[in-house]
Structure formats: C-alpha cells, structure tokens
Design an enzyme around this catalytic site. Structure first.
Site, mmCIF file in Angstrom:
data_model
loop_
_atom_site.group_PDB
_atom_site.id
_atom_site.type_symbol
_atom_site.label_atom_id
_atom_site.label_comp_id
_atom_site.label_asym_id
_atom_site.label_seq_id
_atom_site.Cartn_x
_atom_site.Cartn_y
_atom_site.Cartn_z
ATOM 1 N N CYS A 79 -4.080 0.555 -2.460
ATOM 2 C CA CYS A 79 -3.873 -0.648 -1.638
ATOM 3 C C CYS A 79 -2.794 -1.548 -2.250
ATOM 4 O O CYS A 79 -2.514 -1.492 -3.447
ATOM 5 C CB CYS A 79 -5.157 -1.458 -1.547
ATOM 6 S SG CYS A 79 -6.481 -0.699 -0.620
ATOM 7 N N ASN A 102 0.847 -1.192 0.000
ATOM 8 C CA ASN A 102 0.000 0.000 0.000
ATOM 9 C C ASN A 102 0.881 1.241 0.000
ATOM 10 O O ASN A 102 1.929 1.296 0.658
ATOM 11 C CB ASN A 102 -1.015 -0.005 1.148
ATOM 12 C CG ASN A 102 -0.461 -0.329 2.508
ATOM 13 O OD1 ASN A 102 0.578 -0.958 2.646
ATOM 14 N ND2 ASN A 102 -1.158 0.103 3.540
ATOM 15 N N ILE A 103 0.443 2.207 -0.784
ATOM 16 C CA ILE A 103 1.186 3.453 -0.973
ATOM 17 C C ILE A 103 0.229 4.601 -0.655
ATOM 18 O O ILE A 103 -0.705 4.865 -1.423
ATOM 19 C CB ILE A 103 1.711 3.565 -2.421
ATOM 20 C CG1 ILE A 103 2.580 2.337 -2.765
ATOM 21 C CG2 ILE A 103 2.511 4.861 -2.600
ATOM 22 C CD1 ILE A 103 2.931 2.219 -4.237
ATOM 23 N N GLU A 104 0.445 5.210 0.508
ATOM 24 C CA GLU A 104 -0.477 6.260 0.955
ATOM 25 C C GLU A 104 -0.067 7.615 0.409
ATOM 26 O O GLU A 104 1.002 7.774 -0.199
ATOM 27 C CB GLU A 104 -0.536 6.241 2.484
ATOM 28 C CG GLU A 104 -1.077 4.898 2.979
ATOM 29 C CD GLU A 104 -1.293 4.812 4.470
ATOM 30 O OE1 GLU A 104 -0.762 5.648 5.226
ATOM 31 O OE2 GLU A 104 -2.007 3.867 4.887
ATOM 32 N N CYS A 115 -10.486 -3.650 -3.950
ATOM 33 C CA CYS A 115 -9.449 -4.560 -4.454
ATOM 34 C C CYS A 115 -10.046 -5.866 -4.957
ATOM 35 O O CYS A 115 -9.589 -6.422 -5.960
ATOM 36 C CB CYS A 115 -8.400 -4.824 -3.379
ATOM 37 S SG CYS A 115 -7.319 -3.398 -3.122
ATOM 38 N N CYS A 141 -9.829 -5.495 0.642
ATOM 39 C CA CYS A 141 -10.994 -4.601 0.689
ATOM 40 C C CYS A 141 -11.873 -4.815 -0.552
ATOM 41 O O CYS A 141 -11.465 -5.446 -1.529
ATOM 42 C CB CYS A 141 -10.552 -3.143 0.796
ATOM 43 S SG CYS A 141 -10.059 -2.394 -0.765
ATOM 44 N N GLU A 159 -2.895 -4.748 -2.853
ATOM 45 C CA GLU A 159 -3.387 -5.710 -3.844
ATOM 46 C C GLU A 159 -3.486 -5.061 -5.225
ATOM 47 O O GLU A 159 -3.155 -5.662 -6.244
ATOM 48 C CB GLU A 159 -4.762 -6.246 -3.430
ATOM 49 C CG GLU A 159 -4.747 -7.021 -2.118
ATOM 50 C CD GLU A 159 -4.984 -6.145 -0.885
ATOM 51 O OE1 GLU A 159 -4.618 -4.944 -0.920
ATOM 52 O OE2 GLU A 159 -5.508 -6.664 0.093
#
Ligand code: THU
Length: 140
Positions: A60, A49-51, A94, A91, A62
């Site tokens: 996310c 995940n890359i915020e 995803c 989620c 996935e």
C-alpha cells in the site's frame, strides 16, 4: 493533534500525497493511492501503492511512505495525508505499521482527500483503538 506547526503543514502534505498518486503502479485494481507523511525531523516522505502480478506482493501507499522514511533514518510520524478517488482511510495493516512509528501522545492527524479535494480528518490512534504497540513489549 491541534499542534499549529503540524496543522500548518496540512496543505503541503495533501498536495504531496495527491501529486505522487500519479506514480501508483496499479495495473490490477486501477485504484491509485498516494500518501505523504511528515516526520518529526521535518522531512516529508511520499509513497504510492505498488501492485504485483502475485497479488500478495502488493504494498500500500502508506507503507511505501513509512518504509522509505524509516530506511532513511526517520522514526517519528507527525502527520499523514492520503489521496484516493474517494477519500478513504488507511487499511488496517497500514494503520498498524504507521502506529509503530508514531506516539499516542502526539497522535498524528490523518488527512484524507478525494479527487474533488474534499478533506476528512481524524487521527491515527482514533483509527486504531486499543492498539498493540512497542510499549507492550520489553525493550532493551
Ligand atoms: N491500498 C492502499 O494503497 N492503501 C490503503 O490503505 C488501502 C488499499 C491499495 C492496495 C491496492 O493496490 C489497492 O489499493 C486496492 O486494494
């Protein structure tokens, strides 16, 4: 599910998901996720995940893995592993994106592990019942 060749990849995929989790960029949630997907050409793609400071820009783990796979020419997912602090399932968004690149007939196993290595197993389409997919649209 229950394809021996796919099941044989389980530990490899789980290890890849847990290893890549260290690369998660999570300065806001501090909730690191690692994912690994096995494609039908045998390649494994990982993702984290890359915020983003603009929270809606977050992707996310996935979906990072799927987008990497598709952009490298792979199309069919055969298995999915997700590594989190508490062994959760992907989620909803995803699930939908994963399903675009998987077939209900070869319903890919989803292996979920937590920090203790506890494994839960289900399948992608069990997580997304009565799904809307490419089969519902006219295709050229
Ligand atoms: N996250 C994932 O990477 N995958 C999921 O399936 C659930 C949520 C991430 C998004 C965000 O960076 C953090 O977990 C908390 O929601």
């Amino acid at each position: 599910m229950n394809d021996p060749a796919i099941e044989a990849m389980r530990d490899t995929l789980i290890e890849a998901a847990c290893a890549v989790r260290a690369n998660a960029y999570v300065p806001y949630s501090h909730y690191a996720v690692g994912a690994a997907i096995l494609m039908d050409d045998g390649r494994i793609f990982t993702g984290v995940n890359i915020e983003n400071a603009s929270y809606g820009g977050t992707v996310c783990a996935e979906r990072t893995a799927v987008f990497k796979a598709v952009s490298e020419g792979a199309r069919q997912i055969r298995a999915i592993a997700v590594c989190t602090a508490n062994g959760v399932a992907p989620c909803g968004l995803c699930r939908q994106v994963l399903a675009e690149f998987a077939s209900p007939e070869q319903d890919p196993p989803v292996w979920m592990v937590d920090e203790a290595g506890m494994i839960r197993e289900t399948t992608l389409f069990a997580l997304l019942p009565d799904s809307f997919g490419p089969q519902h649209l006219h295709q050229d």
